[in-house]
Design an enzyme around this catalytic site. Structure first.
Site, PDB file in Angstrom:
ATOM      1  N   TYR A 141       5.298 -47.781 -22.866  1.00  0.00           N
ATOM      2  CA  TYR A 141       5.777 -48.971 -22.161  1.00  0.00           C
ATOM      3  C   TYR A 141       4.953 -49.198 -20.894  1.00  0.00           C
ATOM      4  O   TYR A 141       4.475 -50.313 -20.631  1.00  0.00           O
ATOM      5  CB  TYR A 141       7.258 -48.805 -21.830  1.00  0.00           C
ATOM      6  CG  TYR A 141       7.870 -50.013 -21.145  1.00  0.00           C
ATOM      7  CD1 TYR A 141       8.143 -51.178 -21.862  1.00  0.00           C
ATOM      8  CD2 TYR A 141       8.179 -49.994 -19.784  1.00  0.00           C
ATOM      9  CE1 TYR A 141       8.700 -52.292 -21.238  1.00  0.00           C
ATOM     10  CE2 TYR A 141       8.734 -51.104 -19.154  1.00  0.00           C
ATOM     11  CZ  TYR A 141       8.997 -52.246 -19.890  1.00  0.00           C
ATOM     12  OH  TYR A 141       9.540 -53.351 -19.268  1.00  0.00           O
ATOM     13  N   SER A 190       5.759 -55.147 -15.356  1.00  0.00           N
ATOM     14  CA  SER A 190       6.910 -54.334 -14.941  1.00  0.00           C
ATOM     15  C   SER A 190       6.443 -53.389 -13.846  1.00  0.00           C
ATOM     16  O   SER A 190       5.275 -52.979 -13.817  1.00  0.00           O
ATOM     17  CB  SER A 190       7.423 -53.516 -16.127  1.00  0.00           C
ATOM     18  OG  SER A 190       8.250 -52.454 -15.667  1.00  0.00           O
ATOM     19  N   LYS A 207       2.428 -52.399 -19.972  1.00  0.00           N
ATOM     20  CA  LYS A 207       2.695 -53.303 -18.843  1.00  0.00           C
ATOM     21  C   LYS A 207       1.550 -53.283 -17.830  1.00  0.00           C
ATOM     22  O   LYS A 207       1.350 -54.256 -17.096  1.00  0.00           O
ATOM     23  CB  LYS A 207       4.028 -52.921 -18.182  1.00  0.00           C
ATOM     24  CG  LYS A 207       5.234 -53.199 -19.084  1.00  0.00           C
ATOM     25  CD  LYS A 207       5.338 -54.683 -19.393  1.00  0.00           C
ATOM     26  CE  LYS A 207       6.407 -55.029 -20.378  1.00  0.00           C
ATOM     27  NZ  LYS A 207       6.515 -56.472 -20.627  1.00  0.00           N
TER      28      LYS A 207
HETATM   29  P1  NAP Z   1      15.810 -58.347 -23.322  1.00  0.00           P
HETATM   30  O1  NAP Z   1      17.041 -58.961 -22.787  1.00  0.00           O
HETATM   31  O2  NAP Z   1      15.884 -57.253 -24.316  1.00  0.00           O
HETATM   32  O3  NAP Z   1      14.868 -59.515 -23.847  1.00  0.00           O
HETATM   33  C1  NAP Z   1      13.739 -59.259 -24.622  1.00  0.00           C
HETATM   34  C2  NAP Z   1      13.306 -60.584 -25.222  1.00  0.00           C
HETATM   35  O4  NAP Z   1      12.103 -60.382 -25.969  1.00  0.00           O
HETATM   36  C3  NAP Z   1      14.338 -61.144 -26.167  1.00  0.00           C
HETATM   37  O5  NAP Z   1      14.372 -62.540 -26.030  1.00  0.00           O
HETATM   38  C4  NAP Z   1      13.787 -60.756 -27.537  1.00  0.00           C
HETATM   39  O6  NAP Z   1      14.228 -61.690 -28.528  1.00  0.00           O
HETATM   40  C5  NAP Z   1      12.302 -60.866 -27.292  1.00  0.00           C
HETATM   41  N1  NAP Z   1      11.494 -60.059 -28.206  1.00  0.00           N
HETATM   42  C6  NAP Z   1      11.524 -58.724 -28.378  1.00  0.00           C
HETATM   43  N2  NAP Z   1      10.629 -58.364 -29.318  1.00  0.00           N
HETATM   44  C7  NAP Z   1      10.009 -59.504 -29.724  1.00  0.00           C
HETATM   45  C8  NAP Z   1       8.988 -59.801 -30.656  1.00  0.00           C
HETATM   46  N3  NAP Z   1       8.384 -58.846 -31.384  1.00  0.00           N
HETATM   47  N4  NAP Z   1       8.610 -61.091 -30.818  1.00  0.00           N
HETATM   48  C9  NAP Z   1       9.201 -62.074 -30.089  1.00  0.00           C
HETATM   49  N5  NAP Z   1      10.174 -61.859 -29.206  1.00  0.00           N
HETATM   50  C10 NAP Z   1      10.575 -60.579 -29.025  1.00  0.00           C
HETATM   51  O7  NAP Z   1      14.941 -57.711 -22.135  1.00  0.00           O
HETATM   52  P2  NAP Z   1      14.483 -58.297 -20.737  1.00  0.00           P
HETATM   53  O8  NAP Z   1      14.857 -57.290 -19.736  1.00  0.00           O
HETATM   54  O9  NAP Z   1      14.888 -59.693 -20.572  1.00  0.00           O
HETATM   55  O10 NAP Z   1      12.907 -58.219 -20.923  1.00  0.00           O
HETATM   56  C11 NAP Z   1      12.051 -59.354 -20.821  1.00  0.00           C
HETATM   57  C12 NAP Z   1      10.684 -58.887 -20.343  1.00  0.00           C
HETATM   58  O11 NAP Z   1      10.838 -58.363 -19.021  1.00  0.00           O
HETATM   59  C13 NAP Z   1      10.114 -57.770 -21.177  1.00  0.00           C
HETATM   60  O12 NAP Z   1       8.717 -57.969 -21.312  1.00  0.00           O
HETATM   61  C14 NAP Z   1      10.384 -56.530 -20.353  1.00  0.00           C
HETATM   62  O13 NAP Z   1       9.478 -55.510 -20.613  1.00  0.00           O
HETATM   63  C15 NAP Z   1      10.219 -57.095 -18.957  1.00  0.00           C
HETATM   64  N6  NAP Z   1      10.847 -56.330 -17.872  1.00  0.00           N
HETATM   65  C16 NAP Z   1      12.191 -56.103 -17.852  1.00  0.00           C
HETATM   66  C17 NAP Z   1      12.741 -55.383 -16.800  1.00  0.00           C
HETATM   67  C18 NAP Z   1      14.225 -55.108 -16.695  1.00  0.00           C
HETATM   68  O14 NAP Z   1      14.616 -54.340 -15.801  1.00  0.00           O
HETATM   69  N7  NAP Z   1      15.059 -55.664 -17.530  1.00  0.00           N
HETATM   70  C19 NAP Z   1      11.924 -54.909 -15.768  1.00  0.00           C
HETATM   71  C20 NAP Z   1      10.557 -55.155 -15.830  1.00  0.00           C
HETATM   72  C21 NAP Z   1      10.022 -55.886 -16.878  1.00  0.00           C
HETATM   73  P3  NAP Z   1      14.774 -61.173 -29.967  1.00  0.00           P
HETATM   74  O15 NAP Z   1      15.863 -60.192 -29.663  1.00  0.00           O
HETATM   75  O16 NAP Z   1      15.229 -62.403 -30.655  1.00  0.00           O
HETATM   76  O17 NAP Z   1      13.586 -60.575 -30.623  1.00  0.00           O
END
Ligand code: NAP
Length: 267
Positions: free
Chosen positions: A172, A159, A176
């Site tokens: 967080y 991130s 990351k």
């Molecule tokens: P999201 O929609 O909340 O998705 C998170 C995913 O991780 C879901 O599929 C969730 O599935 C899974 N998850 C969470 N805890 C888990 C666990 N303990 N074991 C297995 N699966 C788990 O968020 P997102 O934005 O797509 O995030 C995906 C990745 O991108 C993350 O690593 C996040 O830090 C990173 N990221 C996001 C952003 C942003 O702006 N959105 C920016 C930079 C980085 P369940 O709900 O079924 O557990």
């Protein structure tokens, strides 16, 4: 070349971005960025496996991926649980036959709080999913790829918070930053096995994780105007990078961090 000089097509996948016959795993692949990555990989021809903790979300995502005409597999797995990761990886290999690309993408934001008020338990909760989970997932994938001897691609979702200050979210941000150090060391250590390791570094992406904040006045005043492309990413905006990192076209690309942020970090 033939004797009369005509160039013959080379053997191998039809395009540097083809994933025909490949297997890919995406943790956190049942929603948000992970589902978009899985969709993109499937559209490029890969069989895909997704992991998440919610059986309902897994089932919905699985249906969508199967409709793309590839072999798909979903597994309920908490990536912070070592035994669960080992079981899920074995089930994934049984279902797909092989894992050529592994995206350790599952993650959580943690509860933001003033640093002086942060608890060790919340710090450990975020680290367990974001950093331990990435370690456990990539270790399982590396063992499989080393044993198969055909190389592979390891990718962690980092991130922008790893390199930009994220007040009230030290857990967080540190998790990351940790995954970047992890993939860089893997890139060097595993290169002899033709296993590459890279990180994706998204900026602001509209998902369940960020939707409330992105809908707020703070975002309208301070976040969106700072993005040169003037919008947050949609999860699909990251899919092509995943295809590239999984495909033969990126065979010389390792140890890197691909920043996909609409130019946010520059402005
Ligand atoms: P999201 O929609 O909340 O998705 C998170 C995913 O991780 C879901 O599929 C969730 O599935 C899974 N998850 C969470 N805890 C888990 C666990 N303990 N074991 C297995 N699966 C788990 O968020 P997102 O934005 O797509 O995030 C995906 C990745 O991108 C993350 O690593 C996040 O830090 C990173 N990221 C996001 C952003 C942003 O702006 N959105 C920016 C930079 C980085 P369940 O709900 O079924 O557990």
């Amino acid at each position: 070349m033939t004797a009369d000089g005509d160039r013959q097509p080379e053997e191998g996948p039809s395009s540097p971005f083809s994933l025909d016959g490949r297997g890919a795993l995406v943790t956190g692949g049942n929603g948000g960025i992970g589902l978009a990555l899985a969709r993109g990989l499937a559209q490029a021809g890969a069989d895909v496996a997704i992991w998440g903790t919610s059986a309902d979300k897994n089932a919905r995502a699985l249906q969508e991926l199967e409709a793309l005409g590839v072999r798909a597999h979903a597994h309920v797995c908490d990536v912070s649980d070592e035994g669960a990761v080992e079981d899920a990886f074995a089930a994934t290999v049984a279902a797909l036959g092989r894992v050529d690309a592994c995206f350790a993408n599952a993650g959580m934001g943690g509860t933001p709080a003033a640093f002086a008020k942060q608890s060790l338990s919340e710090w450990r909760r975020v680290m367990a999913v974001n950093l331990d989970g990435t370690f456990l997932t990539l270790r399982a994938a590396a063992r499989h790829m080393i044993e198969r001897g055909e190389g592979g691609s390891l990718v962690a979702t980092s991130s922008l918070t790893a390199i930009e200050a994220a007040p009230r979210s030290q857990h967080y941000a540190a998790s990351k930053a940790g995954v970047i150090a992890l993939v860089k060391t893997l890139a060097v250590e595993l290169a002899r096995h033709q296993i590459r390791a890279n990180a994706l570094m998204p900026g602001w992406v509209e998902t369940d994780l960020t939707r409330p904040l992105l809908a707020s006045e703070v975002a309208a005043e301070h976040i969106i105007p700072r993005i040169p492309l003037r919008r947050p990413a949609q999860p699909e905006d990251l899919a092509a990078a995943a295809v590239y990192l999984a495909a033969d076209g990126s065979r010389y690309h390792t140890g890197d961090v691909l920043v996909i942020d609409g130019g946010y970090r520059l402005f």
